[in-house]
Design a protein around this motif. Structure first.
Motif, mmCIF file in Angstrom:
data_model
loop_
_atom_site.group_PDB
_atom_site.id
_atom_site.type_symbol
_atom_site.label_atom_id
_atom_site.label_comp_id
_atom_site.label_asym_id
_atom_site.label_seq_id
_atom_site.Cartn_x
_atom_site.Cartn_y
_atom_site.Cartn_z
ATOM 1 N N GLN A 84 -16.011 0.684 26.709
ATOM 2 C CA GLN A 84 -14.737 0.033 26.416
ATOM 3 C C GLN A 84 -14.881 -0.908 25.221
ATOM 4 O O GLN A 84 -14.000 -0.965 24.359
ATOM 5 N N LEU A 85 -16.002 -1.613 25.138
ATOM 6 C CA LEU A 85 -16.247 -2.513 24.019
ATOM 7 C C LEU A 85 -16.335 -1.733 22.709
ATOM 8 O O LEU A 85 -15.752 -2.137 21.700
ATOM 9 N N THR A 86 -17.017 -0.593 22.734
ATOM 10 C CA THR A 86 -17.120 0.244 21.536
ATOM 11 C C THR A 86 -15.751 0.749 21.110
ATOM 12 O O THR A 86 -15.405 0.721 19.923
ATOM 13 N N ARG A 87 -14.957 1.176 22.079
ATOM 14 C CA ARG A 87 -13.616 1.676 21.769
ATOM 15 C C ARG A 87 -12.744 0.568 21.177
ATOM 16 O O ARG A 87 -12.013 0.782 20.193
ATOM 17 N N LEU A 88 -12.843 -0.635 21.725
ATOM 18 C CA LEU A 88 -12.052 -1.754 21.201
ATOM 19 C C LEU A 88 -12.494 -2.143 19.795
ATOM 20 O O LEU A 88 -11.660 -2.490 18.950
ATOM 21 N N ARG A 89 -13.796 -2.075 19.531
ATOM 22 C CA ARG A 89 -14.271 -2.379 18.175
ATOM 23 C C ARG A 89 -13.751 -1.361 17.170
ATOM 24 O O ARG A 89 -13.353 -1.721 16.059
ATOM 25 N N GLN A 90 -13.758 -0.077 17.555
ATOM 26 C CA GLN A 90 -13.240 0.956 16.663
ATOM 27 C C GLN A 90 -11.750 0.748 16.400
ATOM 28 O O GLN A 90 -11.278 0.874 15.269
ATOM 29 N N GLU A 91 -11.017 0.416 17.438
ATOM 30 C CA GLU A 91 -9.582 0.173 17.271
ATOM 31 C C GLU A 91 -9.347 -1.055 16.386
ATOM 32 O O GLU A 91 -8.445 -1.063 15.547
ATOM 33 N N ASN A 92 -10.179 -2.066 16.538
ATOM 34 C CA ASN A 92 -10.076 -3.266 15.713
ATOM 35 C C ASN A 92 -10.307 -2.929 14.246
ATOM 36 O O ASN A 92 -9.572 -3.390 13.371
ATOM 37 N N GLN A 93 -11.324 -2.122 13.958
ATOM 38 C CA GLN A 93 -11.596 -1.719 12.578
ATOM 39 C C GLN A 93 -10.438 -0.902 12.009
ATOM 40 O O GLN A 93 -10.043 -1.082 10.854
ATOM 41 N N ARG A 94 -9.882 -0.016 12.834
ATOM 42 C CA ARG A 94 -8.749 0.800 12.381
ATOM 43 C C ARG A 94 -7.545 -0.087 12.056
ATOM 44 O O ARG A 94 -6.874 0.096 11.026
ATOM 45 N N LEU A 95 -7.290 -1.082 12.898
ATOM 46 C CA LEU A 95 -6.163 -1.979 12.654
ATOM 47 C C LEU A 95 -6.384 -2.846 11.417
ATOM 48 O O LEU A 95 -5.441 -3.121 10.665
ATOM 49 N N LYS A 96 -7.636 -3.269 11.190
ATOM 50 C CA LYS A 96 -7.920 -4.041 9.977
ATOM 51 C C LYS A 96 -7.669 -3.196 8.735
ATOM 52 O O LYS A 96 -7.130 -3.688 7.734
ATOM 53 N N LEU A 97 -8.056 -1.927 8.777
ATOM 54 C CA LEU A 97 -7.828 -1.026 7.653
ATOM 55 C C LEU A 97 -6.335 -0.835 7.409
ATOM 56 O O LEU A 97 -5.866 -0.877 6.263
ATOM 57 N N GLN A 98 -5.569 -0.663 8.479
ATOM 58 C CA GLN A 98 -4.116 -0.517 8.338
ATOM 59 C C GLN A 98 -3.508 -1.789 7.748
ATOM 60 O O GLN A 98 -2.590 -1.717 6.927
ATOM 61 N N LEU A 99 -4.007 -2.948 8.160
ATOM 62 C CA LEU A 99 -3.497 -4.214 7.627
ATOM 63 C C LEU A 99 -3.766 -4.317 6.137
ATOM 64 O O LEU A 99 -2.888 -4.717 5.366
ATOM 65 N N LYS A 100 -4.981 -3.955 5.712
ATOM 66 C CA LYS A 100 -5.302 -4.008 4.288
ATOM 67 C C LYS A 100 -4.426 -3.052 3.490
ATOM 68 O O LYS A 100 -3.962 -3.391 2.395
ATOM 69 N N GLU A 101 -4.183 -1.855 4.034
ATOM 70 C CA GLU A 101 -3.320 -0.895 3.348
ATOM 71 C C GLU A 101 -1.899 -1.432 3.228
ATOM 72 O O GLU A 101 -1.261 -1.300 2.183
ATOM 73 N N ALA A 102 -1.399 -2.038 4.294
ATOM 74 C CA ALA A 102 -0.041 -2.588 4.266
ATOM 75 C C ALA A 102 0.066 -3.745 3.279
ATOM 76 O O ALA A 102 1.056 -3.870 2.556
ATOM 77 N N GLN A 103 -0.965 -4.579 3.220
ATOM 78 C CA GLN A 103 -0.936 -5.703 2.285
ATOM 79 C C GLN A 103 -1.019 -5.212 0.843
ATOM 80 O O GLN A 103 -0.351 -5.760 -0.033
ATOM 81 N N SER A 104 -1.810 -4.189 0.585
ATOM 82 C CA SER A 104 -1.904 -3.683 -0.788
ATOM 83 C C SER A 104 -0.602 -2.996 -1.198
ATOM 84 O O SER A 104 -0.212 -3.050 -2.363
ATOM 85 N N ALA A 105 0.083 -2.359 -0.261
ATOM 86 C CA ALA A 105 1.355 -1.701 -0.582
ATOM 87 C C ALA A 105 2.421 -2.743 -0.917
ATOM 88 O O ALA A 105 3.229 -2.539 -1.823
ATOM 89 N N THR A 106 2.427 -3.858 -0.213
ATOM 90 C CA THR A 106 3.449 -4.872 -0.487
ATOM 91 C C THR A 106 3.113 -5.679 -1.734
ATOM 92 O O THR A 106 4.008 -6.158 -2.415
ATOM 93 N N SER A 107 1.818 -5.845 -2.025
ATOM 94 C CA SER A 107 1.471 -6.643 -3.205
ATOM 95 C C SER A 107 1.681 -5.854 -4.497
ATOM 96 O O SER A 107 1.822 -6.442 -5.560
ATOM 97 N N SER A 108 1.700 -4.511 -4.436
ATOM 98 C CA SER A 108 1.931 -3.727 -5.648
ATOM 99 C C SER A 108 3.374 -3.890 -6.137
ATOM 100 O O SER A 108 3.653 -3.800 -7.319
ATOM 101 N N ARG A 109 4.281 -4.148 -5.252
ATOM 102 C CA ARG A 109 5.667 -4.409 -5.634
ATOM 103 C C ARG A 109 5.783 -5.905 -5.855
ATOM 104 O O ARG A 109 5.870 -6.693 -4.918
ATOM 105 N N MET A 110 5.800 -6.310 -7.151
ATOM 106 C CA MET A 110 5.670 -7.725 -7.472
ATOM 107 C C MET A 110 6.976 -8.498 -7.323
ATOM 108 O O MET A 110 6.961 -9.673 -7.012
ATOM 109 N N LEU A 111 8.088 -7.875 -7.587
ATOM 110 C CA LEU A 111 9.368 -8.586 -7.561
ATOM 111 C C LEU A 111 10.190 -8.147 -6.363
ATOM 112 O O LEU A 111 10.278 -6.969 -6.039
ATOM 113 N N THR A 112 10.848 -9.125 -5.765
ATOM 114 C CA THR A 112 11.751 -8.785 -4.674
ATOM 115 C C THR A 112 13.063 -8.272 -5.248
ATOM 116 O O THR A 112 13.306 -8.335 -6.465
ATOM 117 N N GLU A 113 13.899 -7.780 -4.392
ATOM 118 C CA GLU A 113 15.177 -7.239 -4.850
ATOM 119 C C GLU A 113 16.050 -8.326 -5.471
ATOM 120 O O GLU A 113 16.710 -8.104 -6.494
#
Length: 137
Positions: free
Chosen positions: A74-103
């Motif tokens: 269970q600990l191994t599974r939670l660590r893998q899920e944590n890493q996956r969520l961190k990767l998704q967070l980084k992807e989401a942050q990079s997608a929002t930072s590429s758009r520099m100006l708001t509407e």
């Protein structure tokens, strides 16, 4: 004292004396009688008891090991899920930072550019012609 209460008190006291008289002491237990066949049976039962305790300890260790293995999985599974969520967070942050100006900022820039363009067009169209000053008499 009332006669009814006195009678009740005497009955209770008499009952406690009888209860105390019926108590037996632990030293008055009869001695154990050993027959010749019982000693082999006792040793056999003791051996079975030791074997049963050993099996119980072994089963307890196995249960603890199984619990530990399950927790590790269970600990191994939670660590893998944590890493996956961190990767998704980084992807989401990079997608929002590429758009520099708001509407709202984009609309402000569009309005400012229209105002500057109209000002330049007004200057260029009006030219530097000399006009008669109508305000002066």
């Amino acid at each position: 004292m009332r006669p009814g209460a006195l009678c009740l008190l005497m009955v209770v006291l008499a009952a406690t004396v009888e209860v105390q008289a019926e108590e037996t002491s632990p030293s008055s237990t009869p001695p154990a009688v050993h027959l010749p066949g019982q000693s082999s049976q006792i040793t056999e039962l003791q051996q079975r008891l030791k074997e049963s305790e050993r099996l119980r300890e072994e089963a307890l260790r196995q249960a603890q090991n199984a619990e530990t293995d399950r927790e590790n999985a269970q600990l191994t599974r939670l660590r893998q899920e944590n890493q996956r969520l961190k990767l998704q967070l980084k992807e989401a942050q990079s997608a929002t930072s590429s758009r520099m100006l708001t509407e709202q900022q984009q609309w402000f820039i569009a309005g400012g550019s229209v105002a500057m363009t109209s000002l330049l067009c007004g200057i260029l169209v009006g030219g530097r012609r000399k006009k008669r000053q109508q305000w002066l008499n």
